[in-house]
Motif scaffolding. Structure first.
Motif, short mmCIF file in Angstrom:
data_model
loop_
_atom_site.label_atom_id
_atom_site.label_comp_id
_atom_site.label_asym_id
_atom_site.label_seq_id
_atom_site.Cartn_x
_atom_site.Cartn_y
_atom_site.Cartn_z
N SER A 5 137.75 8.74 47.21
CA SER A 5 136.63 9.17 46.31
C SER A 5 136.42 7.77 45.29
O SER A 5 137.43 7.33 44.92
CB SER A 5 137.12 10.20 45.41
OG SER A 5 136.28 10.92 44.54
N GLN A 52 130.05 14.30 43.52
CA GLN A 52 130.48 14.78 42.42
C GLN A 52 129.91 14.08 41.30
O GLN A 52 129.62 13.25 41.23
CB GLN A 52 132.22 14.75 42.03
CG GLN A 52 132.58 13.35 42.11
CD GLN A 52 133.28 12.78 43.38
OE1 GLN A 52 133.33 13.73 44.50
NE2 GLN A 52 133.91 11.64 43.39
N TYR A 69 131.97 18.45 38.42
CA TYR A 69 131.49 19.50 39.47
C TYR A 69 131.38 18.89 41.07
O TYR A 69 130.97 17.60 40.90
CB TYR A 69 130.25 19.99 39.37
CG TYR A 69 129.78 21.26 40.26
CD1 TYR A 69 130.30 22.60 39.97
CD2 TYR A 69 128.68 20.98 41.27
CE1 TYR A 69 130.25 23.53 40.82
CE2 TYR A 69 128.47 22.04 41.89
CZ TYR A 69 129.06 23.33 41.77
OH TYR A 69 128.62 24.43 42.71
N ARG A 70 132.08 19.41 42.06
CA ARG A 70 132.26 18.64 43.16
C ARG A 70 131.55 19.59 44.43
O ARG A 70 131.93 20.73 44.24
CB ARG A 70 133.69 18.45 43.59
CG ARG A 70 133.98 17.74 44.86
CD ARG A 70 135.18 17.42 45.11
NE ARG A 70 135.63 16.44 44.11
CZ ARG A 70 136.77 16.22 43.13
NH1 ARG A 70 137.55 17.02 43.22
NH2 ARG A 70 137.05 15.28 42.37
#
Length: 109
Positions: A5, A52, A69-70
């Motif tokens: 990520s 995200q 929030y993903r």
């Protein structure tokens, strides 16, 4: 599952909004269906892509609080048939997209 990520942080204040992308490789296997089925196991695997957004707040030199929030788009699927009653009936198993709020406490080395 293995994930990578990357986030882009905005600003230089103690509270920083961010947006990011992620890539996750996952594999799920369920075994033990037995001889009544077309195969003994189902296998779901995929490389899922995600997005995200959220914010990180600096607590002190080494600690941050993160909330966001993903959304992860998945595509894993497999099929299995129950042979004794009707071998033409197939059960289709698939993954669904993941949408989740999350919070984290991060330690920076």
């Amino acid at each position: 599952a293995t994930s990578l990520s990357v986030d882009y942080l905005f600003g230089h204040e103690s509270l920083k909004p961010f947006v990011g992308m992620s890539m996750t490789n996952f594999k799920y296997t369920e075994t033990g269906f037995g001889s009544s089925y077309s195969k003994d196991s189902i296998d779901l695997s995929d490389t899922a892509l995600g997005f995200q957004f959220g914010a990180i707040s600096k607590i002190d030199k080494n600690w941050d609080f993160e909330a966001g929030y993903r959304i992860i788009k998945t595509n894993g699927s497999d099929d299995i048939r129950y042979l004794p009653t009707n071998p033409d009936i197939t059960v289709h198993v698939e993954t669904h997209d993941v949408k989740a709020w999350y919070v984290g406490l991060n330690y920076n080395f």
